[in-house]
Design a protein around this motif. Structure first.
Motif, PDB file in Angstrom:
ATOM      1  N   GLN A  52      -4.346  -4.936  -5.708  1.00  0.00           N
ATOM      2  CA  GLN A  52      -5.572  -4.800  -6.230  1.00  0.00           C
ATOM      3  C   GLN A  52      -5.707  -6.136  -7.296  1.00  0.00           C
ATOM      4  O   GLN A  52      -6.748  -6.744  -7.185  1.00  0.00           O
ATOM      5  N   GLU A  85       0.134  -0.535  -4.753  1.00  0.00           N
ATOM      6  CA  GLU A  85      -1.343  -0.699  -4.642  1.00  0.00           C
ATOM      7  C   GLU A  85      -1.986  -1.524  -6.042  1.00  0.00           C
ATOM      8  O   GLU A  85      -2.974  -2.244  -5.947  1.00  0.00           O
ATOM      9  N   GLN A  97       0.780  -1.286  -0.074  1.00  0.00           N
ATOM     10  CA  GLN A  97       0.177   0.018  -0.059  1.00  0.00           C
ATOM     11  C   GLN A  97       0.994   1.421  -0.029  1.00  0.00           C
ATOM     12  O   GLN A  97       0.491   2.486   0.243  1.00  0.00           O
TER      13      GLN A  97
END
Length: 95
Positions: free
Chosen positions: A29, A25, A19
Motif C-alpha cells: 500500500q 500488504e 499480499q
C-alpha cells in the motif's frame, strides 16, 4: 510500461508476495501511495481536475497499468500497444 518489461515476470511474483500478510500488504500500500503521488504531481499541471478527483484517477491509472503489465507477461499484447493504451486512458481522464 517499460518498467514492467524491465522487471520482467518476476514483478507478478513480487506483487503476490506482498499480499501474503498484513505487514507485506502495508508495504504494498505504501508503494502504491508513492506511485499515486508521483503520478498526481506529474499530471497536475496538465489537468484542471480537483485534487481529490485527480488522486482517484491516478489510483485507477496505476490499476490499469498493472493490468496491462499482466497482459504483457501473458503475451496478449506488446509493449507499444500497452503504452499506447495507457497513454490514451491518461489523456482521456485528464480531459
Amino acid at each position: 510500461m517499460h518498467c514492467y518489461v524491465t522487471v520482467g515476470p518476476e514483478w507478478l511474483a513480487i506483487l503476490a508476495a506482498l499480499q501474503g500478510d498484513s505487514e507485506s500488504e502495508a508495504v504494498a500500500q505504501e508503494l502504491q501511495d508513492r506511485y499515486v503521488t508521483i503520478y498526481r504531481n506529474a499530471l497536475a499541471p496538465f489537468s484542471s481536475l480537483p485534487p481529490r478527483e485527480l488522486q482517484r484517477r491516478c489510483v485507477a491509472i496505476i490499476g490499469a497499468a498493472e493490468a496491462l503489465g499482466r497482459e504483457l507477461f501473458r503475451g496478449r499484447l506488446d509493449e507499444p500497444a500497452a503504452a499506447t493504451t495507457l497513454a490514451s486512458l491518461i489523456v482521456a481522464w485528464l480531459s
